[in-house]
Design an enzyme around this catalytic site. Structure first.
Site, PDB file in Angstrom:
ATOM      1  N   HIS A 157       0.835  -1.210   0.000  1.00  0.00           N
ATOM      2  CA  HIS A 157       0.000   0.000   0.000  1.00  0.00           C
ATOM      3  C   HIS A 157       0.871   1.261   0.000  1.00  0.00           C
ATOM      4  CE1 HIS A 157      -3.649   2.371   1.280  1.00  0.00           C
ATOM      5  NE2 HIS A 157      -2.686   3.164   1.722  1.00  0.00           N
ATOM      6  N   GLU A 158       1.780   1.350   0.954  1.00  0.00           N
ATOM      7  CA  GLU A 158       2.616   2.551   1.045  1.00  0.00           C
ATOM      8  C   GLU A 158       3.531   2.680  -0.166  1.00  0.00           C
ATOM      9  OE1 GLU A 158       1.819   4.740   3.042  1.00  0.00           O
ATOM     10  OE2 GLU A 158       0.514   3.507   4.291  1.00  0.00           O
ATOM     11  N   HIS A 192       1.722   4.487  -2.887  1.00  0.00           N
ATOM     12  CA  HIS A 192       1.851   5.941  -2.739  1.00  0.00           C
ATOM     13  C   HIS A 192       3.211   6.398  -3.260  1.00  0.00           C
ATOM     14  CE1 HIS A 192      -1.822   6.829  -0.649  1.00  0.00           C
ATOM     15  NE2 HIS A 192      -1.547   6.068   0.390  1.00  0.00           N
ATOM     16  N   HIS A 212       3.395   6.559  -7.007  1.00  0.00           N
ATOM     17  CA  HIS A 212       2.673   7.725  -7.509  1.00  0.00           C
ATOM     18  C   HIS A 212       3.577   8.951  -7.483  1.00  0.00           C
ATOM     19  CE1 HIS A 212      -1.671   9.578  -7.557  1.00  0.00           C
ATOM     20  NE2 HIS A 212      -1.043   9.728  -8.691  1.00  0.00           N
TER      21      HIS A 212
END
Length: 680
Positions: free
Chosen positions: A467-468, A471, A474
């Protein structure tokens, strides 16, 4: 040279000291004020090159240096760093608040938006200018001059309250420890959890085993400990952090009650000064969602769909606890324990069984392999000064060309705030004829290695890491060259979670797990039979999980929708639970006091974005499912081109449409969550 003023390369974490903060930030504030004044006294036409670009360049120096200070406050929250951060926080907040209210700057941006040059600018630069005009309005630039001081005062106070909320929560978490000297009370706990507790006790010169409220210690107790009084004691201590109970009873300065009340009232006052009915309306202005009623309808529709599944989950738990475990009454501190027992009985495995197959080196190798296959890049170890010996540094390249770099801080520490998060150190942008490559911080709170074995991660930990990293991707894989819309900058808040939640899907793919598992003792890859059980259990109690997230989202939106802030937050929470929940915590539970996402983070009236982004991410991953290959490089290249690379340079809904060729649909989320009629 003050190391905080060295912008030649990466942050100099080996040299930066708390004593550097005040002189460096003060100097940068003075330089930024002087540059703003210079730009405003320029009588020439307002253009991108004469105004917007130099202002952006100058302000980046301050944001970079202050970002380092904020990062160290989060990962090394010892008294000197806390004092250094808090000493300059009012000045930094005052500067940015004044900037946002500067009518002369606002007029320049409006003039640029109305100029003949505007249409000739790139879409990215047009979006930056329009975002600036919008943000000036939200910062009070159009307020009457006699109202601006009060608005600025509100902004400064809210920054201080957010920092204090976070510090109170960390202090309250650290204040509690439980020493167990009777090993019989540790029955059911995994060996590595006991070893970590033994090591913690030895470090504190205490006998027996020491447990804390940090996740790697707290969660296994709730999940595995057979000794019910141990679970009950830990549950209550965790539930009343930063409230009037527990260790905070003798430390009223750690109680977040008054902070919550003041934060809500000040946010509401700000909103009404800007002409909105409530703070939720202000929060939605820069987001994808159109209105508060639209978001409430979205959440309540999902809750209506999820509640039957949650009720069925609870009924199943209750029956199992009664017939198989001998419970006559179920308390909240029993839920995680019963759930684990039921999962083991139904699927014949435990989370601890799975954890042994996820040693850290294999997990990182698997994660990096997915990224490399999807986006045609290479990830290799790199060197840089770090803030703790356990922190590592990596570089991302494509055809030997540097694309970005990132720090990886995986382990929980007492001086590190809880949770997991990504933050930026450097953002991609063009400088002259060159490109400043982006750098990210990836922070988690996983259990550290004990003894001579590598750290092992639960499957939930692995999902968090993916998940991190989403980020991070991105931020790191953007191709935008204008800072204000590069990477995650300028992306609507309720779309920021799309890449992160998208990456979570790979943690359930057999072709991915095969390459990222190896038993910590034997090296054996995850057996297919165990994977099949994990997959069968994927949506185990997903009804309860979804209801919990919807409860948080509705609570957040409703407390920020009350203009008068007239109702106690616990009363609002109780009403939300009556509407959507099937499990009701004790009346002494103080969940709001630790809800740092909305009171100390950026999620105020925006926690719903997790659920909205789940719709986007599930629908996006469905494109890979449709291709027949979860790491299909062609689909990966399109996701990179249309989602990651464009950053905030265009509206997120346009990026999604460009990737999927249509509007987002909720079907994939319901299917992934096991909430469809076929799965009932």
């Amino acid at each position: 040279m003050n190391p905080l003023l060295d912008f030649a390369g990466l942050p100099r974490f080996d040299a930066i000291q708390p004593s550097d903060v005040q002189p460096a930030i003060s100097q940068l504030l003075a330089e930024s004020r002087a540059e703003v004044e210079r730009l405003l006294t320029n009588d020439g036409p307002t253009t991108w090159d004469s105004f917007a670009q130099p202002l952006q360049d100058n302000l980046e120096r301050l944001s970079r240096a202050w970002g380092i200070v904020g990062h160290l406050h989060s990962v090394n929250d010892i008294p000197p760093w806390r004092e250094a951060y808090n000493a300059m926080l009012p000045e930094v907040t005052t500067f940015y608040a004044g900037l946002g209210q500067n009518l002369a700057l606002f007029k320049r941006y409006k003039a640029l938006a109305a100029s003949a040059e505007f249409e000739a600018l790139s879409p990215a630069r047009q979006r930056i200018i329009l975002n600036e005009v919008r943000d000036f309005k939200l910062s009070g630039a159009e307020l009457p001059d006699n109202d601006k001081p009060r608005f600025q005062e509100l902004q400064e106070r809210l920054s201080q309250l957010a920092a204090k909320f976070s510090e109170n929560l960390l202090d309250a978490t650290n204040a509690f420890h439980l020493d167990v000297t009777n090993e019989a009370e540790l029955d059911g706990l995994p060996a590595d959890v006991k070893a970590a507790a033994k090591a913690a006790a030895e470090k504190a010169n205490s006998a027996g085993w020491r447990f804390s409220l940090h996740a790697p210690s707290y969660l296994p107790v709730m999940q595995y400990a057979s000794h019910r009084p141990l679970r009950a004691q830990m549950y209550r201590a965790y539930a009343v952090r930063a409230s009037e109970f527990g260790d905070c009873a003798s430390k009223p300065e750690w109680n977040n009650d008054a902070l919550i009340s003041e934060i809500l009232k000040l946010r509401s006052e700000m909103a009404q000064m800007l002409g909105y009915q409530n703070y939720a309306e202000v929060s939605l202005v820069p987001k994808m969602a159109d209105s508060v009623p639209q978001v409430l309808a979205f959440l309540r529709d999902l809750a209506q769909r999820a509640k039957p599944y949650g009720a069925a989950d609870l009924a199943e738990l209750t029956q199992f606890a009664t017939t198989e475990l001998g419970f006559t009454e179920i308390e909240p501190w029993d839920i995680a324990y019963i759930s684990e027992k039921l999962k083991q009985a139904r699927y014949s495995f435990s989370d601890d069984d799975v954890k042994q197959y996820f040693p850290e080196p294999k997990v990182l190798g698997g994660l990096f392999s997915v990224i490399e296959r999807l986006f045609s890049v290479q990830i290799t170890p790199d060197q840089a000064p770090v803030w703790h010996p356990s922190v590592r540094f990596f570089r991302i390249t494509r055809k030997e060309q540097l694309i970005g770099q990132f720090y990886l801080d995986l382990y929980a520490r007492e001086e590190k705030r809880g949770g997991a998060w990504m933050d930026e150190a450097l953002t991609r942008r063009r400088i002259g004829n060159g490109i400043q490559t982006p750098v990210a911080y990836l922070n988690c709170n996983f259990p550290a290695p004990v003894g001579n074995k590598p750290a092992t991660f639960s499957h939930d930990d692995v999902i968090t890491l993916f998940h991190e990293t989403g980020h991070g991707l991105h931020h790191l894989l953007t191709q935008v060259e204008d800072l204000a819309v590069s990477g995650i900058h300028g992306v609507e808040w309720d779309a920021v979670e799309l890449p992160s939640q998208f990456m979570e899907n790979f943690c359930w793919e057999w072709s991915v797990l095969q390459d990222m598992t190896g038993h910590v003792d034997t090296g054996e890859a995850l057996p297919r039979a165990l994977y099949d059980k994990m997959l069968a259990a994927k949506n185990f109690q997903s009804g309860l999980f979804n209801l919990r997230q919807l409860e948080f989202s509705l609570f957040d939106l409703l407390i920020h929708s009350d203009p008068a802030c007239s109702r106690p937050v616990l009363d609002v929470l109780a009403d939300v639970r009556k509407e959507v929940a099937v499990i009701h915590p004790p009346t002494w539970h103080r969940f709001p006091n630790s809800f740092s996402h909305i009171f100390a983070g950026g999620y105020a009236a925006g926690y719903y974005s997790y659920k909205w982004a789940e719709v986007l991410s599930a629908d996006a991953f469905a494109a890979f499912e449709e291709s027949g290959n979860p790491v299909d490089p062609t689909t990966g290249a399109k996701f990179l081109k249309e989602i990651l690379a464009v950053g905030g340079s265009r509206p997120a809904i346009e990026s999604f449409r460009a990737f999927r060729g249509r509007e987002p649909q909720v079907d994939a989320l319901l299917r992934h969550s096991g909430m469809t009629p076929q799965t009932a």
